[in-house]
Design a protein around this motif. Sequence first.
Motif, mmCIF file in Angstrom:
data_model
loop_
_atom_site.group_PDB
_atom_site.id
_atom_site.type_symbol
_atom_site.label_atom_id
_atom_site.label_comp_id
_atom_site.label_asym_id
_atom_site.label_seq_id
_atom_site.Cartn_x
_atom_site.Cartn_y
_atom_site.Cartn_z
ATOM 1 N N UNK A 67 0.842 -1.206 0.000
ATOM 2 C CA UNK A 67 0.000 0.000 0.000
ATOM 3 C C UNK A 67 0.869 1.246 0.000
ATOM 4 N N UNK A 68 0.507 2.198 -0.833
ATOM 5 C CA UNK A 68 1.213 3.480 -0.830
ATOM 6 C C UNK A 68 0.213 4.617 -0.716
ATOM 7 N N UNK A 69 0.680 5.724 -0.191
ATOM 8 C CA UNK A 69 -0.098 6.952 -0.173
ATOM 9 C C UNK A 69 0.308 7.777 -1.388
ATOM 10 N N UNK A 70 -0.663 8.123 -2.197
ATOM 11 C CA UNK A 70 -0.360 8.867 -3.412
ATOM 12 C C UNK A 70 0.313 10.194 -3.056
ATOM 13 N N UNK A 71 1.511 10.436 -3.569
ATOM 14 C CA UNK A 71 2.254 11.627 -3.146
ATOM 15 C C UNK A 71 1.849 12.881 -3.913
ATOM 16 N N UNK A 72 2.052 14.007 -3.270
ATOM 17 C CA UNK A 72 1.972 15.283 -3.984
ATOM 18 C C UNK A 72 3.318 15.523 -4.652
ATOM 19 N N UNK A 73 3.304 16.174 -5.799
ATOM 20 C CA UNK A 73 4.550 16.440 -6.518
ATOM 21 C C UNK A 73 5.067 17.825 -6.159
#
Length: 298
Positions: A67-73
């Motif tokens: 599971x990953x947390x979608x990152x902000x760029x």
Amino acid sequence: MLALIAGRGSLSATVAAEQDVPPLVTSLLGNAPDRLVVDITFRIEQLGSFLDKLTNRGVREVCFCGTITRPAIDPSMIDARTMPLVPVLAGAVASGEDSALRAVLSIFEDAGFAVRGADELAPSLLPAAGVLTKTPVPKGVADQLALAAPVLALQGKKDVGQACVIRGNEVIAQEDTRGTDAMLADMSEAYTRPEMGGGDPLNFAVDLMGEALDGMTDWLSGPITKARATAKGGVLFKAPKPDQDRRVDLPTIGLGTAMRAAEAGLDGIVIAAGGVMVLDRAQVVAILDEMGMYLWVH
């Protein structure tokens, strides 16, 4: 060589353990897996450079697991090798889960990497059809499952979930973007062991349990006893989304799911045969057996 693009949880460790040659373990910053040492940590803003590192290490295959947390760029962190990927990455971050995964897969495939599914690399994660617990499946459950089909189809279309809870002739809960365990937690009272002093009861119980299910007596004798005694039953059903890309985001259940289902007072869990992975299967079955619940691979 195989590289795991590993996320949080124990899935990556399970996949790694089943390989004859230890894979290279990589992880997006802030999403390290359980029980594995990470060889390379990368930022999404340096994805192009990360792909070069994989190539230079002789990697030819990758597996996305966990599971990953979608990152902000952060635009200020984007390096020259990643700049050409910005339009694809920006669209992925802004889009739904399925669209984002397809975009990321295309980047890796365009870079020359073959994408392998976790179930392909660790086939033991997919149990054979049948009832895995001592508790049998009550009559009528198969008929109830027909209610789930239109719900799961709509969830897939909206890209918001892979599970629902059925009680009687009604779907009473549907998974959203927070996941299955969060849906189940909404249905139950939080279990807090007195000496814990608060905190996350699920993580505490899982840590306490370990391989030998240490602490099960405490968990069973807490408020969950009342919850199970007064609940109206029901079944958790989980299956892949329609047109699911099996290489990524294949549904999974594990210790947390079993414990949350018990806390929610459900009678059992049904998963789609060949479409849902079971982590820590022996412990999951032990929990459900202790609670008089069933696990049916249907």
